[in-house]
Design a protein around this motif. Structure first.
Motif: not given
Length: 370
Positions: A64-66, A139-146, A244-254
């Motif tokens: 997981a990201e954290r 991760s997961g777009g928490r709090g992100t806003r345009v 955009g962004e790169l995470a070094i872990r398996p993705p979420g969202g199925h």
């Protein structure tokens, strides 16, 4: 660290007992499947290194990201191979990440960090509108806003936050598996609706697919990733990909399930084998297309929830989950990991998969009272 069901299932199939380092106790059913549990706040994991070392783990994996950076700290303390600590930090802090890819010459949104202390007016002058506000770690777009209106630009960015120029493009992702500095698997994922619906592999033109592969490889090298699974988010623009962004872990969202369905192999097993230093055999081409729709009706009390069996009976439906019933309370969706269920379908083509996904999703009926 960051125990996820798919990884636990894969470990059992591989005959590998699992030691879970957790900051909250697992449920009774999950705990019964574990060889050992070490309860520790992730930021204090090194205080428990002796107890973990006594269990003699064969590998340390952050799922997981954290958990990515704490797992890297633990690997370093135990002398285990895997993603290096400096790489884990670069791939977890979006500020360091953007600096690294920009230094490598990759196209990337302009970024302002909270530590620069710019006023709202200066932010708007620097980045223009719309702009994107997000936490530098998470991760997961928490709090992100345009932010599209100058009146909504904050006077100052909160500590630990950043602002980015808005990228006009098609958002998508690329999942890779890297072994000993060599990328052995690449999957492009189309975001049919960002944070809600995805399709793998993405139906890209030959030119776009080549550009995306080149961009993903350059990003991996720029960030120093030499082993493990990556999840890169990018934007396809008329001028080519933008990082955009790169995470070094398996993705979420199925997305791991979509990869499994499309390519006919278990990516969770592959991730664990790579961590264990075992050989992996992964396909290079998908045999079909898989798609997922996340279900979430909005905050409120569930009045009705049905259509599960109807959806399951439709062609190409691989999985349907609906975890609410009348009377249940549904909280707001503040991140991509929150859902009340999902639908996964497959098809011979992207068009067929999308049509099947739309039909199965329409069969699920959830009504809530705000």
């Amino acid at each position: 660290m960051g125990l996820r069901p798919g990884a636990l299932d894969a470990a059992e199939r591989l005959g590998r007992p699992v030691i879970a380092v957790v900051d909250t106790p697992p449920g009774r059913t999950t705990a019964a499947r574990l060889a050992a549990v070490v309860e520790a706040p992730f930021e204090e994991v090194l205080d428990h290194v002796d107890a973990i070392a006594a269990l003699d783990p064969a590998a340390v994996v952050g799922l997981a990201e954290r958990a990515v950076v704490p797992a890297a700290h633990l690997r370093e303390a135990l002398g285990h191979p895997g993603c290096a600590l400096d790489t884990a930090v670069r791939c977890s802090d979006k500020r360091a990440m953007k600096r690294a890819v920009r230094a490598a010459g990759l196209r990337c949104a302009d970024v302002v960090e909270a530590e620069e202390g710019l006023s709202g007016a200066d932010l708007a002058d620097r980045l223009g509108l719309p702009m994107v506000l997000k936490a530098a770690v998470g991760s997961g777009g928490r709090g992100t806003r345009v932010v599209r209106d100058a009146a909504d630009v904050p006077d100052r960015l909160p500590g630990g936050w950043m602002a980015e120029s808005f990228v006009e493009g098609v958002e998508m992702s690329v999942e890779t598996l890297v072994v000993d500095g060599r990328t052995v698997f690449v999957n492009p994922t189309a975001y049919l609706e960002p944070a809600w619906a995805s399709l793998a592999p993405a139906p890209l033109s030959a030119a776009d697919l080549d550009a995306v592969r080149v961009h993903a490889e350059a990003a991996r090298v720029a960030l120093g990733v030499t082993t493990g699974m990556t999840h890169l988010e990018l934007f396809l623009t008329p001028d080519g990909p933008v990082f955009g962004e790169l995470a070094i872990r398996p993705p979420g969202g199925h997305l791991m399930r979509l990869i499994e369905q499309a390519y006919a192999f278990d990516p969770w097993e592959a991730v664990l084998r790579v961590a264990l230093g075992e050989p992996v055999d992964v396909p290079t081409q998908a045999g079909r297309v898989a798609a997922v729709q996340i279900l979430h009706p909005g905050e409120g009390t569930v009045l009705a929830a049905d259509g599960l069996e109807e959806a399951r009976s439709l062609p190409g439906v691989e999985a349907v989950s609906l975890r609410v019933r009348p009377g249940d309370a549904v909280g707001p969706r503040v991140g991509t990991g929150q859902e009340i269920g999902h639908v996964i379908v497959t098809g011979a083509t992207a068009e067929e998969a999308q049509a099947r996904l739309a039909e199965a999703t329409a069969a699920i009926r959830v009504e809530v009272a705000a």
